[in-house]
Design a protein around this motif. Structure first.
Motif, PDB file in Angstrom:
ATOM      1  N   GLY A 111       9.451  -4.489  -9.121  1.00 12.71           N
ATOM      2  CA  GLY A 111      10.840  -4.116  -8.863  1.00 12.71           C
ATOM      3  C   GLY A 111      11.104  -2.661  -9.222  1.00 12.71           C
ATOM      4  N   SER A 112      10.403  -2.147 -10.232  1.00 12.24           N
ATOM      5  CA  SER A 112      10.546  -0.731 -10.580  1.00 12.24           C
ATOM      6  C   SER A 112       9.184  -0.056 -10.782  1.00 12.24           C
ATOM      7  CB  SER A 112      11.378  -0.579 -11.855  1.00 12.24           C
ATOM      8  OG  SER A 112      10.733  -1.249 -12.917  1.00 12.24           O
ATOM      9  N   THR A 113       8.166  -0.893 -10.865  1.00 12.45           N
ATOM     10  CA  THR A 113       6.812  -0.336 -11.029  1.00 12.45           C
ATOM     11  C   THR A 113       5.851  -1.076 -10.115  1.00 12.45           C
ATOM     12  OG1 THR A 113       6.193  -1.932 -12.739  1.00 12.45           O
ATOM     13  CG2 THR A 113       7.191   0.121 -13.505  1.00 12.45           C
ATOM     14  N   LEU A 114       4.725  -0.425  -9.832  1.00 14.17           N
ATOM     15  CA  LEU A 114       3.608  -1.158  -9.230  1.00 14.17           C
ATOM     16  C   LEU A 114       2.598  -1.394 -10.336  1.00 14.17           C
ATOM     17  CD1 LEU A 114       2.813   0.368  -5.707  1.00 14.17           C
ATOM     18  CD2 LEU A 114       4.315  -1.543  -6.306  1.00 14.17           C
ATOM     19  N   GLU A 115       2.197  -2.662 -10.472  1.00 14.75           N
ATOM     20  CA  GLU A 115       1.159  -3.004 -11.442  1.00 14.75           C
ATOM     21  C   GLU A 115      -0.141  -3.162 -10.669  1.00 14.75           C
ATOM     22  OE1 GLU A 115       2.591  -6.407 -13.529  1.00 14.75           O
ATOM     23  OE2 GLU A 115       4.270  -5.302 -14.399  1.00 14.75           O
ATOM     24  N   ILE A 116      -1.062  -2.271 -10.969  1.00 15.00           N
ATOM     25  CA  ILE A 116      -2.304  -2.214 -10.188  1.00 15.00           C
ATOM     26  C   ILE A 116      -3.462  -2.653 -11.073  1.00 15.00           C
ATOM     27  CG2 ILE A 116      -3.825  -0.728  -8.834  1.00 15.00           C
ATOM     28  CD1 ILE A 116      -1.427   1.150  -8.411  1.00 15.00           C
ATOM     29  N   GLY A 117      -4.181  -3.681 -10.637  1.00 14.40           N
ATOM     30  CA  GLY A 117      -5.360  -4.137 -11.370  1.00 14.40           C
ATOM     31  C   GLY A 117      -6.423  -3.056 -11.389  1.00 14.40           C
TER      32      GLY A 117
END
Lengths: 288, 161
Positions: free
Chosen positions: A66-72
């Motif tokens: 929603g406000s960040t991209l969480e990238i593995g």
């Protein structure tokens, strides 16, 4: 040109990988292999143990919070280029990744591998500096979050304990109207950059509300041009403001090596900061 | 004692079970383990592109992957591009027609790279093609014949579709 003998491990979870790192003294973590494998082949590194992350579950893919991209950490560079959320929220990332090696190496290379290898002129660390990304490291005592400013410790050394594993990168993204520009100069396409610049601009149409400028390749870690960013905010998009930022870039500390002098890197930094800002200014739509 | 693993890998449609030393690269396994010497080892550090093969359809450097990492996966080498009866693939045919090779050392990497590239980019510009093979070094042709071949086969594929 063959790796020296090692013992191979292929853990299935981050916890297993961390346990292996804690157990074994001289272990290297293998992500996409596009930097470590050449170093193994040339015997620049001779680890007793290689811990392969390619079978580890749950550390690849992109999630929009929603406000960040969480990238593995094990997300492959090619998958980032193709990812719809990345293209929508962090469009500068595919632009930067075009400069990372070649499509055959991007098919294997990962974001986490690049950030841990931490080549001074690599594109992804430069970009993560521009975004003030947060890196999550899995250790024996759980997960700790590391702001990117604290990530590079020294030349090609991240602040990661010997039994810690980078598992996730959290990138706070900018509004849909932000402008961006990633430019670099390299001797050949796909080579590491002599200087790379990432620029982000948020405007209300005319006035700059937020600015980020990150320079890679000048020193052992990416540099943020805080002084130039502050000067841009509150002013208008325009050639004069961008030229002033470029002059700040000309004054950065830059390394010199056998091929390229410090003065040449400073000159490149000035030119490329201006070009990146012009690109970002043209793309900024204004949020009014 | 060498560290070894049992792997099962499908190469050019054929399933192989093998015991490999874990430090063996995919390229060395293909050449020495399976006798598929079409894959050429050049620089062995990911720069020259000669050893490129396809793993699960994606072009990768076989010198920068371990054979053990292909356990359960599918590999396509240059030997797998032509039909079983020896009929060349359209790209191979175009390389022949346009003089896309001279000494042939870079050819397997060029063919596997461009096969994957043209599948994903059926209508490339000359610039796109040159960028696609920017990680494949050729010291004979000057690239012109290779680029012509790729553009020709792309044009033919467009007409056919």
């Amino acid at each position: 040109m063959k790796p020296a003998p090692f013992i191979y491990h292929d853990p299935a979870t981050p916890e297993e990988a961390v346990a292996l790192l804690s157990q074994h003294e001289d272990a290297k973590v293998l992500a996409g292999g596009q930097s470590l494998m050449p170093m193994l082949n040339m015997r620049f590194v001779l680890p007793d143990h290689v811990i392969d992350l390619n079978g580890v579950a749950g550390i690849s893919g992109v999630v929009d919070s929603g406000s960040t991209l969480e990238i593995g950490a094990m997300t492959r560079q090619r998958d980032l280029v193709r990812d719809p959320a990345v293209n929508a929220k962090i469009p500068i990332m595919p632009e930067a990744l075009e400069h990372v090696g070649h499509f055959q190496t991007r098919n294997r290379g990962t974001i986490g591998g690049s950030l841990c290898h931490l080549d001074p002129s690599a594109e992804l660390p430069c970009l993560m500096a521009a975004y003030d990304a947060v890196l999550s490291a899995h250790g024996p005592d759980g997960v700790r979050d590391i702001p990117f400013t604290e990530w590079p410790l020294a030349y090609m050394i991240p602040t990661l304990g010997p039994d810690e594993l980078l598992t996730k990168i959290t990138v706070p993204y900018w509004s849909a109207n932000h402008g961006y520009g990633f430019v670099e100069f390299a001797r050949r396409h796909g080579d590491f950059a002599l200087i790379a610049v990432a620029a982000l601009l948020e405007t209300d149409g005319d006035t700059i509300l937020q600015a980020s400028i990150s320079i890679g390749g000048a020193g052992v870690r990416p540099v943020r041009l805080a002084e130039a960013e502050a000067a841009l905010v509150g002013g208008n998009i325009g050639a004069d403001a961008f030229k002033a930022a470029a002059e700040v870039a000309r004054g950065i500390d830059a390394m010199s090596d056998a091929y390229v002098s410090s003065a040449y890197r400073q000159r490149l930094a000035a030119t490329l900061v201006e070009r990146a800002l012009i690109k970002a200014g043209e793309r900024a739509k204004g949020s009014a | 004692m060498a560290d070894t693993r049992d792997i099962e890998v499908t190469v050019n449609g054929e399933s192989h079970a093998a015991n490999v030393e874990t430090r063996t690269s995919l390229g060395d396994f293909l050449r020495h383990g399976l006798g598929l010497t079409g894959t050429h080892m050049g620089c062995e550090h990911g720069v020259c592109g000669a050893c490129t093969v396809m793993v699960d359809g994606e072009a990768v450097r076989s010198c920068l992957m371990l054979a053990v990492q292909t356990n359960g996966h599918e590999v396509t080498t240059v030997e797998g591009l032509a039909e079983d009866d020896g009929t060349l693939s359209p790209l191979q045919e175009a390389f022949w027609k346009h003089h896309g090779l001279q000494c042939g050392f870079c050819t397997p990497g060029m063919l596997t790279s461009l096969t994957a590239f043209l599948r994903d980019n059926p209508d490339p510009s000359e610039r796109d093609v040159r960028e696609a093979i920017s990680g494949n070094i050729c010291r004979c042709t000057g690239y012109q014949g290779i680029v012509d071949a790729a553009l020709d086969v792309a044009k033919t594929m467009q007409k056919g579709s």
